[in-house]
Design an enzyme around this catalytic site. Structure first.
Site, PDB file in Angstrom:
ATOM      1  N   LYS A  70       0.648  -1.403  -0.103  1.00 45.75           N
ATOM      2  CA  LYS A  70      -0.248  -0.318  -0.332  1.00 45.75           C
ATOM      3  C   LYS A  70       0.990   1.736   0.100  1.00 45.75           C
ATOM      4  O   LYS A  70       0.012   2.217  -0.632  1.00 45.75           O
ATOM      5  CB  LYS A  70      -0.944   0.097   1.324  1.00 45.75           C
ATOM      6  CG  LYS A  70      -2.005  -1.256   1.002  1.00 45.75           C
ATOM      7  CD  LYS A  70      -2.621  -1.694   2.050  1.00 45.75           C
ATOM      8  CE  LYS A  70      -3.972  -1.975   1.610  1.00 45.75           C
ATOM      9  NZ  LYS A  70      -3.723  -3.654   2.111  1.00 45.75           N
ATOM     10  N   TYR A 195      -5.615  -4.514  -7.641  1.00 37.17           N
ATOM     11  CA  TYR A 195      -5.300  -4.524  -5.891  1.00 37.17           C
ATOM     12  C   TYR A 195      -4.644  -5.293  -5.736  1.00 37.17           C
ATOM     13  O   TYR A 195      -3.780  -6.238  -5.071  1.00 37.17           O
ATOM     14  CB  TYR A 195      -6.540  -3.849  -5.250  1.00 37.17           C
ATOM     15  CG  TYR A 195      -6.289  -3.974  -3.968  1.00 37.17           C
ATOM     16  CD1 TYR A 195      -6.101  -3.053  -3.410  1.00 37.17           C
ATOM     17  CD2 TYR A 195      -7.259  -5.594  -2.926  1.00 37.17           C
ATOM     18  CE1 TYR A 195      -5.782  -3.591  -1.721  1.00 37.17           C
ATOM     19  CE2 TYR A 195      -7.315  -5.562  -1.847  1.00 37.17           C
ATOM     20  CZ  TYR A 195      -6.254  -4.712  -1.761  1.00 37.17           C
ATOM     21  OH  TYR A 195      -6.019  -5.020   0.191  1.00 37.17           O
ATOM     22  N   TYR A 247      -2.081  -0.760  10.959  1.00 35.47           N
ATOM     23  CA  TYR A 247      -3.114  -1.901  11.437  1.00 35.47           C
ATOM     24  C   TYR A 247      -3.741  -0.500  12.590  1.00 35.47           C
ATOM     25  O   TYR A 247      -3.800   0.297  13.174  1.00 35.47           O
ATOM     26  CB  TYR A 247      -3.470  -2.720  11.855  1.00 35.47           C
ATOM     27  CG  TYR A 247      -3.214  -3.431  10.256  1.00 35.47           C
ATOM     28  CD1 TYR A 247      -2.985  -3.587   8.957  1.00 35.47           C
ATOM     29  CD2 TYR A 247      -2.755  -5.035  10.861  1.00 35.47           C
ATOM     30  CE1 TYR A 247      -2.375  -3.907   8.326  1.00 35.47           C
ATOM     31  CE2 TYR A 247      -1.787  -5.300   9.422  1.00 35.47           C
ATOM     32  CZ  TYR A 247      -1.726  -5.306   8.459  1.00 35.47           C
ATOM     33  OH  TYR A 247      -0.962  -6.200   8.050  1.00 35.47           O
ATOM     34  N   VAL A 265      -0.484  -8.428   5.783  1.00 33.43           N
ATOM     35  CA  VAL A 265      -0.804  -9.900   6.116  1.00 33.43           C
ATOM     36  C   VAL A 265      -0.005 -11.042   5.794  1.00 33.43           C
ATOM     37  O   VAL A 265      -0.313 -12.754   6.552  1.00 33.43           O
ATOM     38  CB  VAL A 265      -2.767 -10.647   6.288  1.00 33.43           C
ATOM     39  CG1 VAL A 265      -3.225  -9.254   7.048  1.00 33.43           C
ATOM     40  CG2 VAL A 265      -2.872 -10.953   4.761  1.00 33.43           C
TER      41      VAL A 265
END
Ligand code: GLN
Length: 311
Positions: A70, A195, A247, A265
């Protein structure tokens, strides 16, 4: 040389410190390809700002970047479209919610996802990445990942991509909601494929360390001395990593460890202690928030021992 030797000892100690914690986590279960991975893997790499690399543990194993990508896709989207345009699609505020939460997506006047480090925000950012078709857009992302990691072998892992695409109903729901709210231009399904492809770019923790060193070095490639990212964009990326990168653990992590970092993750964490070095860790056993348990401990150890906390 003395300095390198000290770092080597430090990294080995950090790895030993993190190792016992891996049994408290497990690999991401919601992406079938990730659920299969051996949770005992653990590695750490540190890249100095002159490009020299120090490593300990499992540092040559490839894993998917997942949410770490990201940071990269944000930088690329800004390079292609300009800062102002990208932030018409996404905000800059932390949420304190889980990375895949959709609770805030349909309650604001402008309906923008809160920031580029959560799934909804990164999907909106991916929708801005240009190219004539999916293949061209994927290629642009892969090329950029190779530049930022200094590794020409970095590529999309298509089995992880297929696994995410087959099970990504929540991400699909988010893009459809954003489409209906006027945030997404064009076809949602192609943006979503892009994505998933970006999340499935696979690298080693040495590659993350190199990418971290570029960020820590104000956007300048440690080996070639070339500017890869403009300073304004590096500052933005590092700020968002501090406020949103881990997060809903970002606040505590910023307070206790204090390094701009981004977690994924797949088990990786990218850290960029400003003006110091880049650090990449890999440990697929995750805690409930999705952060690598061993990785967090390694970073905590290094931040303390090497005085890397930014404050
Ligand atoms: N590809 C993952 C997803 O969309 C990325 C999430 C993450 O690393 N936090 O769910």
């Amino acid at each position: 040389m003395e300095q390198i030797k000290d770092q080597q000892t430090m990294l080995q100690e950090a790895l030993n410190f993190g190792k016992p914690y891996v049994r408290y986590g497990k690999p991401a279960g919601y992406i079938p390809e990730l659920a299969k991975i051996d949770p005992n893997r653990l590695g750490v790499a540190l890249c100095n700002l002159d490009g020299t690399m120090v490593t300990a543990g499992e540092v040559d194993t490839y894993f998917t970047m997942q949410s770490i990508s990201k940071v990269m896709s944000l930088i690329l989207a800004i390079a292609q479209n300009g800062y102002e345009y990208v932030f018409t699609k996404v905000g800059m505020e932390p949420t304190g919610d889980a990375f895949n939460s959709m609770v805030r997506l349909d309650q604001l006047t402008d309906n923008k996802p809160f920031n580029p480090m959560i799934n909804a925000g990164a999907i909106a950012v991916a929708s801005c990445i240009r190219g004539a078709n999916l293949a061209e857009r994927q290629q642009a992302c892969v090329e950029f990942a190779r530049t930022l990691t200094g590794n020409p072998e970095v590529d999309i892992d298509f089995s992880v991509f297929a696994s995410e695409k087959a099970t990504g109903y929540r991400n699909r729901a988010m893009i459809n909601l954003m489409k209906s709210n006027g945030i997404i231009d064009g076809e949602p399904e192609e943006h979503l494929d892009l994505y998933f492809s970006i999340c499935s770019i696979s690298c080693t923790c040495k590659d993350l360390a190199y990418f971290g060193a570029v960020l820590a070095n104000n956007g300048v490639d440690p080996r070639s001395g070339k500017e890869l990212i403009p300073l304004r964009v590096v500052k933005l990326a590092r700020s968002l990593m501090v406020t949103c990168g881990m997060y809903d653990y970002s606040g505590e992590f910023a307070a206790t460890v204090g390094m701009p970092s981004k977690s994924g993750v797949g088990g990786g964490i990218l850290s960029a202690p400003i003006g110091k070095c880049g650090i990449g860790v890999y440990g697929p056993a995750l805690d409930v928030k999705g952060n690598s348990v061993g990785g967090l401990k390694i970073l905590e150890y290094l931040a303390n021992e090497m005085q890397l906390h930014m404050f």
